[in-house]
Scaffold this motif. Structure first.
Motif, PDB file in Angstrom:
ATOM      1  N   ALA A  84      -6.555   0.538   4.020  1.00  0.00           N
ATOM      2  CA  ALA A  84      -5.102   0.587   3.796  1.00  0.00           C
ATOM      3  C   ALA A  84      -4.717   0.482   2.329  1.00  0.00           C
ATOM      4  O   ALA A  84      -3.656   0.966   1.934  1.00  0.00           O
ATOM      5  CB  ALA A  84      -4.428  -0.537   4.585  1.00  0.00           C
ATOM      6  N   THR A  85      -5.570  -0.144   1.510  1.00  0.00           N
ATOM      7  CA  THR A  85      -5.158  -0.455   0.140  1.00  0.00           C
ATOM      8  C   THR A  85      -5.877   0.328  -0.943  1.00  0.00           C
ATOM      9  O   THR A  85      -5.328   0.534  -2.023  1.00  0.00           O
ATOM     10  CB  THR A  85      -5.346  -1.959  -0.146  1.00  0.00           C
ATOM     11  OG1 THR A  85      -6.712  -2.320   0.139  1.00  0.00           O
ATOM     12  CG2 THR A  85      -4.416  -2.791   0.724  1.00  0.00           C
ATOM     13  N   LEU A 156      -4.717  -5.588   6.757  1.00  0.00           N
ATOM     14  CA  LEU A 156      -4.045  -4.289   6.891  1.00  0.00           C
ATOM     15  C   LEU A 156      -4.992  -3.224   7.420  1.00  0.00           C
ATOM     16  O   LEU A 156      -4.571  -2.309   8.131  1.00  0.00           O
ATOM     17  CB  LEU A 156      -3.462  -3.869   5.538  1.00  0.00           C
ATOM     18  CG  LEU A 156      -2.477  -4.869   4.919  1.00  0.00           C
ATOM     19  CD1 LEU A 156      -2.004  -4.370   3.552  1.00  0.00           C
ATOM     20  CD2 LEU A 156      -1.286  -5.117   5.838  1.00  0.00           C
ATOM     21  N   LYS A 160      -4.777  -0.887  10.990  1.00  0.00           N
ATOM     22  CA  LYS A 160      -5.120   0.534  11.141  1.00  0.00           C
ATOM     23  C   LYS A 160      -6.121   0.741  12.280  1.00  0.00           C
ATOM     24  O   LYS A 160      -6.010   1.716  13.039  1.00  0.00           O
ATOM     25  CB  LYS A 160      -5.673   1.089   9.831  1.00  0.00           C
ATOM     26  CG  LYS A 160      -4.654   1.152   8.697  1.00  0.00           C
ATOM     27  CD  LYS A 160      -5.135   1.987   7.522  1.00  0.00           C
ATOM     28  CE  LYS A 160      -5.071   3.481   7.836  1.00  0.00           C
ATOM     29  NZ  LYS A 160      -5.362   4.330   6.651  1.00  0.00           N
ATOM     30  N   VAL A 193       1.183 -10.269  10.210  1.00  0.00           N
ATOM     31  CA  VAL A 193       1.637  -8.989   9.658  1.00  0.00           C
ATOM     32  C   VAL A 193       2.870  -8.520  10.427  1.00  0.00           C
ATOM     33  O   VAL A 193       2.906  -8.562  11.655  1.00  0.00           O
ATOM     34  CB  VAL A 193       0.521  -7.926   9.729  1.00  0.00           C
ATOM     35  CG1 VAL A 193       1.044  -6.557   9.292  1.00  0.00           C
ATOM     36  CG2 VAL A 193      -0.656  -8.337   8.848  1.00  0.00           C
TER      37      VAL A 193
END
Length: 324
Positions: A84-85, A156, A160, A193
């Motif tokens: 994600a990052t 994160l 996903k 989250v």
């Protein structure tokens, strides 16, 4: 004239003292920064760690042998996702249930572990009738990356993976997120989250820490007899500069305060790697339906191994209340 000489002498003396102090401060600062860089590599860079126990070959007669044998033989599909990052390629094994089901367990491994070392939990969930997804966190196993995220960027990535399960298995999916050690902390971080898909019905965390700062400070003291200040703060600052977050931000305690879904907390009674005392504040902080299991025995992340029947039956009963 004599007075002026005395004044000049005093000024020169003070100047020398100030220069010496400045030089000493510079040496100490450089030394601390150098130590910070060294311990950054120890704490954050994926590599073999001398302080971790070496894997033991699992032989017949070992309580884990049936699970290990099953995992070696079961058919596993390879799944991939992009982090994600930082756009890294992540790898996972997916094991479908023996009978078609909407239930899936996503299993998060610990510090310098990988998906294949989570075989006993895959075995447990499979025999409880679940599909099982076992991702490698960034920097671990077959996933790309050169940083140990302590669960913070990883939270994160697991969102996903949750969405990938839903895309693959359908919108009627019923998902439990489960993790051990760093994976337990990751699980708690996922729970906080915003807008986690509603298909996540429950969380189970086993021996996760309150936050990365507390855990690293604890290990610095246990392994090297070092105080947390200033060294851990320096390492945390280096991590912020390199990776965009401090160890205090990697905070499971603050994340579970946002959780409203069921969570089972598990910890060994005599854990001296992630100390048992860490489970009580996260359990207290959680806002959803919750249960706490303290498993008798020594060792870190050994609760299943120490009491497999107690562990399995507790997980089974907990999930039966929330996932039909």
């Amino acid at each position: 004239m004599q007075t002026k000489m005395v004044v000049d002498f005093k000024l020169k003396k003070r100047t020398k003292i100030l220069i010496s102090c400045a030089a000493l401060i510079s040496v100490v600062t450089v030394g601390l920064f150098g130590a910070g860089l060294y311990f950054y590599k120890v704490a954050v860079v994926p590599a073999p760690k001398a302080f971790l126990s070496k894997p033991v070959k699992i032989k017949p007669g070992n309580v884990l042998y049936p699970a290990h044998k099953w995992y070696q033989e079961v058919t596993k599909a390879r799944w991939h996702e992009i982090s994600a990052t930082d756009h890294l390629k992540l790898d996972a094994n997916y094991i479908p249930a023996a009978k078609p089901t909407a239930k899936t367990a996503i299993v998060a491994h610990g510090f310098m572990s990988d998906k294949d070392k989570m075989f006993q939990y895959a075995y447990m969930f499979h025999h409880l009738g679940y599909n099982v997804l076992l991702p490698d966190a960034s920097g671990h196993g077959d996933s790309q990356g050169n940083v140990i995220g302590y669960g913070w960027p990883d939270r994160l990535d697991y969102v996903k993976w949750i969405k990938k399960v839903i895309a693959n298995n359908g919108t009627d999916s019923k998902i439990v997120v489960f993790g051990v050690s760093m994976g337990g902390a990751t699980t708690m971080m996922v729970s906080g989250v915003k807008n986690v898909p509603h298909q996540v019905k429950a969380y189970i965390e086993d021996c996760g820490y309150t936050d990365a700062y507390d855990e690293i400070a604890y290990q610095a003291n246990q392994l090297y007899h070092l105080p947390k200040f200033p060294l851990v703060n320096i390492v945390s600052g280096i991590n912020w500069a390199k990776n965009g977050y401090t160890f205090k931000e990697a905070n499971a305690l603050s994340q579970v305060r946002k959780n409203r879904k069921p969570m089972l907390f598990i910890h060994g009674a005599h854990d001296h790697f992630v100390p048992t005392k860490m489970v009580y504040p996260v359990y207290k902080a959680d806002r959803g339906p919750k249960q706490l299991l303290i498993v008798p025995g020594r060792g870190h992340a050994r609760s299943y191994q120490n009491h497999p029947e107690l562990y399995t039956q507790t997980v089974k009963k907990f999930l039966h209340r929330y996932i039909k």
